[in-house]
Design an enzyme around this catalytic site. Structure first.
Site, PDB file in Angstrom:
ATOM      1  N   GLU A 188       0.729  -1.200   0.106  1.00 58.39           N
ATOM      2  CA  GLU A 188       0.133  -0.006  -0.092  1.00 58.39           C
ATOM      3  C   GLU A 188       0.798   1.247   0.037  1.00 58.39           C
ATOM      4  O   GLU A 188       1.654   1.339   1.140  1.00 58.39           O
ATOM      5  CB  GLU A 188      -0.953  -0.220   1.303  1.00 58.39           C
ATOM      6  CG  GLU A 188      -1.904  -1.299   1.131  1.00 58.39           C
ATOM      7  CD  GLU A 188      -2.616  -1.572   2.707  1.00 58.39           C
ATOM      8  OE1 GLU A 188      -2.305  -0.778   3.419  1.00 58.39           O
ATOM      9  OE2 GLU A 188      -3.286  -2.460   2.333  1.00 58.39           O
ATOM     10  N   HIS A 212      -0.904   1.295  15.597  1.00 60.74           N
ATOM     11  CA  HIS A 212       0.334   1.743  14.873  1.00 60.74           C
ATOM     12  C   HIS A 212       1.525   1.416  15.888  1.00 60.74           C
ATOM     13  O   HIS A 212       2.514   1.842  15.294  1.00 60.74           O
ATOM     14  CB  HIS A 212       0.481   3.073  14.724  1.00 60.74           C
ATOM     15  CG  HIS A 212      -0.787   3.609  13.461  1.00 60.74           C
ATOM     16  ND1 HIS A 212      -2.261   3.521  13.823  1.00 60.74           N
ATOM     17  CD2 HIS A 212      -0.440   4.017  12.430  1.00 60.74           C
ATOM     18  CE1 HIS A 212      -2.802   3.864  12.879  1.00 60.74           C
ATOM     19  NE2 HIS A 212      -1.700   4.246  11.800  1.00 60.74           N
ATOM     20  N   GLN A 214       1.465  -2.020   5.872  1.00 63.00           N
ATOM     21  CA  GLN A 214       1.867  -0.548   6.130  1.00 63.00           C
ATOM     22  C   GLN A 214       2.168  -0.351   7.869  1.00 63.00           C
ATOM     23  O   GLN A 214       3.238   0.310   8.101  1.00 63.00           O
ATOM     24  CB  GLN A 214       0.724   0.466   5.618  1.00 63.00           C
ATOM     25  CG  GLN A 214       1.100   1.726   5.649  1.00 63.00           C
ATOM     26  CD  GLN A 214      -0.041   2.341   4.769  1.00 63.00           C
ATOM     27  OE1 GLN A 214      -1.047   2.444   5.032  1.00 63.00           O
ATOM     28  NE2 GLN A 214       0.308   2.910   3.616  1.00 63.00           N
ATOM     29  N   PHE A 215       1.477  -1.085   8.716  1.00 64.44           N
ATOM     30  CA  PHE A 215       1.917  -0.875  10.156  1.00 64.44           C
ATOM     31  C   PHE A 215       1.302  -2.311  10.724  1.00 64.44           C
ATOM     32  O   PHE A 215       0.527  -3.177  10.249  1.00 64.44           O
ATOM     33  CB  PHE A 215       0.987  -0.075  10.801  1.00 64.44           C
ATOM     34  CG  PHE A 215       1.294   1.487  10.579  1.00 64.44           C
ATOM     35  CD1 PHE A 215       2.398   2.160  11.432  1.00 64.44           C
ATOM     36  CD2 PHE A 215       0.794   2.133   9.398  1.00 64.44           C
ATOM     37  CE1 PHE A 215       2.479   3.345  11.069  1.00 64.44           C
ATOM     38  CE2 PHE A 215       1.189   3.595   9.318  1.00 64.44           C
ATOM     39  CZ  PHE A 215       2.175   4.250  10.256  1.00 64.44           C
ATOM     40  N   ASP A 216       2.212  -2.700  11.664  1.00 61.14           N
ATOM     41  CA  ASP A 216       2.061  -3.852  12.542  1.00 61.14           C
ATOM     42  C   ASP A 216       0.786  -4.422  12.788  1.00 61.14           C
ATOM     43  O   ASP A 216       0.421  -5.359  12.112  1.00 61.14           O
ATOM     44  CB  ASP A 216       2.765  -3.743  13.903  1.00 61.14           C
ATOM     45  CG  ASP A 216       2.443  -2.422  14.600  1.00 61.14           C
ATOM     46  OD1 ASP A 216       1.209  -1.850  14.397  1.00 61.14           O
ATOM     47  OD2 ASP A 216       3.710  -1.814  14.683  1.00 61.14           O
ATOM     48  N   PRO A 232      -5.207  -8.655   9.164  1.00 62.79           N
ATOM     49  CA  PRO A 232      -6.230  -9.088   8.141  1.00 62.79           C
ATOM     50  C   PRO A 232      -5.547 -10.177   7.329  1.00 62.79           C
ATOM     51  O   PRO A 232      -6.338 -11.106   6.590  1.00 62.79           O
ATOM     52  CB  PRO A 232      -6.520  -7.852   7.263  1.00 62.79           C
ATOM     53  CG  PRO A 232      -6.350  -6.663   7.879  1.00 62.79           C
ATOM     54  CD  PRO A 232      -5.190  -6.932   9.195  1.00 62.79           C
ATOM     55  N   LEU A 234      -6.469  -1.627  -1.293  1.00 64.87           N
ATOM     56  CA  LEU A 234      -6.026  -1.697   0.160  1.00 64.87           C
ATOM     57  C   LEU A 234      -6.638  -3.059   0.501  1.00 64.87           C
ATOM     58  O   LEU A 234      -7.778  -3.177   0.878  1.00 64.87           O
ATOM     59  CB  LEU A 234      -6.668  -0.688   0.717  1.00 64.87           C
ATOM     60  CG  LEU A 234      -6.170   0.861   0.506  1.00 64.87           C
ATOM     61  CD1 LEU A 234      -6.956   1.935   1.078  1.00 64.87           C
ATOM     62  CD2 LEU A 234      -4.732   0.782   1.109  1.00 64.87           C
ATOM     63  N   ALA A 235      -5.953  -4.196   0.912  1.00 65.29           N
ATOM     64  CA  ALA A 235      -6.369  -5.409   1.304  1.00 65.29           C
ATOM     65  C   ALA A 235      -5.269  -6.392   1.386  1.00 65.29           C
ATOM     66  O   ALA A 235      -4.586  -6.892   0.651  1.00 65.29           O
ATOM     67  CB  ALA A 235      -7.217  -6.066   0.176  1.00 65.29           C
ATOM     68  N   GLU A 236      -4.891  -6.474   2.730  1.00 65.69           N
ATOM     69  CA  GLU A 236      -3.782  -7.148   3.317  1.00 65.69           C
ATOM     70  C   GLU A 236      -3.673  -8.534   2.924  1.00 65.69           C
ATOM     71  O   GLU A 236      -2.781  -9.106   2.728  1.00 65.69           O
ATOM     72  CB  GLU A 236      -3.492  -6.730   4.840  1.00 65.69           C
ATOM     73  CG  GLU A 236      -3.159  -5.278   5.256  1.00 65.69           C
ATOM     74  CD  GLU A 236      -4.231  -4.256   5.099  1.00 65.69           C
ATOM     75  OE1 GLU A 236      -5.521  -5.104   4.870  1.00 65.69           O
ATOM     76  OE2 GLU A 236      -3.970  -3.458   5.013  1.00 65.69           O
TER      77      GLU A 236
END
Ligand code: TPP
Ligand code: MG
Lengths: 360, 387
Positions: A55, A155, A108-110, A115, A84-86
């Protein structure tokens, strides 16, 4: 490390870029983030199969700028943005790895990697085993993690235990600029999937490192392997601080303060949680006879717990005191104004050192 | 990819068919159905086709090949259910009643194309060419998938619902980046369309314009839960339009219609028109698996109704009436089906004996120190047991 790395002759623009990088890195300190960025660029040059996606990693260069300039330099087929879809990002990476690519993907973040947990736990970790070794997944999932940067909820999680607990995943977390470069290169070349945890408070930390020389050493296989080898960050003789990632710098600070009081602390940086280097850790504890595990993650059922258990099982007769832990509290990661109370501090480590039953 | 490029793609393919982009993406008003339940060919006006949704009939040779695979599939399903009853197989999610879907999903593909099946898609995997005992390995309680996915271009049958669709998207994406023209058929059930990965897979495939056919077997149930409790959409095929891809409904017990629809979908995908979603209407004739009791959630009369729509008797009747299925040809097919059933009986009657030490071998490319220690511990235990 058994991965195939086809060393493509750097073309003219790469040579120019490298020359510029060389001039830059020889003279001034390099940030942790730049080391990661350079490792990604060098991996894209070294192997045509390397692809980077996630992302905002394309035009923007990632929210932490770790992929800065890669799309411009290598094109949008080598470094690109996804929807946007982990779970989608990890799932697609699995398929690409099944079909000959080496995806390096960014969460993007921990907390936003959660997901994707099903894909990671049920497939990334198990595909090689399920196919009896016929399908390997040479992929890297980069996760900026941990706190200390004034981040808000979701975050700042230290989520390494979830992944380390899952058989089939390797878990790396560098703590120095040099290791940031070397460990990411190793992770990308590994035939196994690697969860690559980047302590976000270190992104802006600087060291005098010649990345150009490091790259040459790595590619000529002159650099020592980091996987499965803990690093003695500071030699000492009275007690061992065993730590990793964002807590290494805190442990180093504690060791410095302890030295002023005449206590000599050895600091071990685990570097790769999986595979774990029992040998280096135990050799140190057998030598010092005392140990504290320092980690930012909450302590209950944590990587720190595992390290304590391993040391206790293997070094019991060398121990002069129980192995202690200094970790985050068992609470959801606190708000920025309160995070300092949760993070292991040098003072808290020194308090633990005091409890190591010095007078027998 | 820019929005304009996206619109261009949909409008160029719809223009080719002389219809609007919306009419291209939306499924035809009626599901595609070429054969009546008695095996007679439907009137052209009755086949569900409409402008831009036209499906030429498959050739007699194609139909004969497909029927052969269909008959084998039925035999294999019933053989496996028997093996479960005899305790020779641990579990079997039978596709009895859905064999036409199974066969079409595999036969529409060409060499180099990939299949991404679920636990219920053993017959598709078999039709793709995987050896019978290899297909069934996981259902005998083995710890591995039984076959080399790369040797057959067939992924391991996936249990976590719809996770495999994303892997199919990835395989297609890698192929596209290398300039290869690989098509992927990625399968799932009706209930599985509620899972998040279903949506992520469709969206990724559409955004990256990848040649993936999402093939949904709507067999009306997800274990016990009927479709009405999974989705409020007009049909599962309608979900395609939300992602900017074309959807179509087809009679999933009509092998001729399935072959026609899947072949066209593969052709469109290979030509670079992006992914498609095909919903096949079928019915799960047996319980979810042998461990399930379907009397708890559906009436037997409902099951009975579907017997008349059986895909095997329907195709048999058509070929018989058309004079294509000679006695000799039928005998050959039966012989082939019996040979595979025998292979399965013989194979399952031998105990699987994977050495326990292998459990440690493939966790990673090479064993960690810790795994080597644990392997030695188990070996020592076993040695002491033997002594
Ligand atoms: C992620 C996930 N959740 C739940 C299950 C348990 N489960 C297995 S099959 C099934 C029903 C799936 O129904 P459907 O998608 O309609 O496929 P069918 O079994 O009818 O072929 C469920 C709930 C699973 N395998 N994976
Ligand atoms: Mg179903």
């Amino acid at each position: 490390m058994t991965a195939t790395t086809s060393h493509v002759n750097p073309n003219v623009s790469d040579a120019t870029a490298r020359a510029a990088a060389k001039a830059a890195t020889q003279n001034q300190p390099v940030t942790f983030g730049k080391a990661l960025n350079t490792a990604l660029a060098d991996a894209l040059v070294a192997n045509d199969s390397t692809v980077i996606f996630g992302e905002d990693v394309g035009t923007l260069g990632g929210v932490f700028r770790i992929t800065d300039g890669l799309t411009a330099r290598f094109g949008s087929e080598r470094c690109f943005d996804t929807p946007l879809a982990e779970s989608g990002i990890v799932g697609m990476a699995i398929g690409m790895a099944m079909n000959g690519m080496r995806p390096v993907i960014e969460m993007q973040f921990d907390a936003f990697a959660y997901p994707a947990f099903e894909q990671i736990a049920s497939h990334v970790a198990k595909m090689h085993n399920r196919t009896r070794g016929k399908v390997d997944l040479p992929m890297v999932i980069r996760i900026p993690y941990a706190g200390g940067v004034g981040g808000v909820e979701h975050h700042c999680d230290s989520s390494e235990a979830y992944y380390a607990h899952t058989p089939g995943l390797k878990v790396f977390t560098p703590a120095t600029v040099k290791d940031a470069y070397l460990m990411l290169r190793e992770a990308i070349d590994s035939p196994d999937p690697v969860i690559f945890f980047e302590p976000k408070k270190l992104y802006w930390s600087k060291e005098q490192v010649d990345l150009q020389a490091l790259a040459s050493d790595y590619e000529a296989k002159r650099a020592a392997t980091t996987e499965g080898t803990a690093r003695i960050a500071r030699a000492g003789s009275d007690a061992t601080l065993i730590t990793y990632g964002p807590s290494v710098s805190t442990a180093m600070e504690a060791a410095k303060l302890a030295a002023e009081e005449g206590i000599s602390l050895e600091v071990i940086d685990i570097r790769t949680i999986v595979p774990f280097d029992d040998e280096t850790v135990c050799a140190s504890v057998r030598k010092t006879g005392r140990a504290i595990v320092v980690a930012e993650a909450q302590g209950f059922v944590s990587v720190a717990s595992e390290i304590v258990a391993r040391v206790q099982e293997r070094c019991f007769h060398s121990l002069a005191a129980p192995v202690l832990r200094v970790t985050g509290f068992d609470i959801p990661y606190p708000a920025p104004t309160l995070e300092k109370y949760n993070l292991p501090s040098a003072e808290r480590i020194l308090d633990a050192v005091d409890q190591l039953q010095w007078e027998a | 990819m820019s929005t304009e490029a996206h619109e261009d793609r949909i409008s160029s393919v719809s223009k080719k068919f002389g219809i609007t982009p919306e009419d291209y993406m939306l499924p035809a008003r009626h599901m595609i159905n070429l054969l009546n339940v008695d095996g007679s060919l439907r009137e052209e006006s009755d086949q569900g086709t409409e402008p831009g949704h036209e499906y030429p009939l498959p050739s007699p040779a194609e139909l004969m090949d497909a029927y052969s695979a269909l008959a084998v599939g039925r035999r294999v399903n019933d053989q496996n259910s028997a093996l479960v009853r005899q305790g020779r197989m641990a579990v079997y999610p039978s596709s009895h009643g859905q064999e036409a879907c199974q066969v079409a999903a595999a036969l529409c593909l060409e060499e180099g194309d990939w299949l991404f099946p679920t636990y219920r898609d053993t017959v598709a995997v078999l039709t793709k060419g995987v050896a019978p005992m290899e297909v069934m390995t996981s259902f005998r309680g083995e710890w591995h998938c039984g076959y080399d996915p790369k040797a057959y271009n067939c992924a391991p049958m996936s249990t976590p619902l719809t996770t495999q669709l994303l892997h199919g998207v990835g395989v297609a994406h890698a192929a596209k980046l290398r300039g290869e023209n690989t098509v992927v058929v990625a399968m799932c059930g009706d209930g599985a369309t509620s899972e998040g990965d279903f949506h992520e897979a469709l969206n990724f495939a559409a955004v990256f314009k990848l040649p993936v056919i999402f093939f949904v077997q709507n067999n009306k149930y997800a274990i016990s839960v009927p479709l009405s409790q999974q989705s409020a959409a007009p049909s599962l095929a309608h979900k395609a339009v939300g992602y900017g891809m074309a959807g179509e409904r087809v009679d999933g017990n009509d092998l001729m219609a399935l072959m026609a629809v899947m072949r066209r979908a593969v052709r469109l995908a290979r030509e670079g028109n992006g992914p498609l979603l095909i919903e096949a209407h079928t019915y799960r004739m047996q319980a979810h698996t042998n461990a399930d009791d379907d009397k708890r959630y559906r009436e037997d009369s409902e099951v009975q109704e579907w017997i008349a729509k059986d895909p095997v008797t329907r195709m048999h009747a058509y070929l018989d009436d058309a004079g294509l299925l000679t006695e000799e040809a039928q005998a050959k097919i039966t012989e082939r089906a019996e040979a595979i059933a025998k292979k399965l009986r013989d194979g399952m009657n031998q105990d699987a004996n994977t050495p326990p030490s292998e459990l440690f071998e493939h966790v990673f490319a090479s064993k960690t120190t810790q795994l080597a220690e644990q392997q030695a511990l188990l070996a020592d235990e076993l040695a002491r047991e033997e002594a």
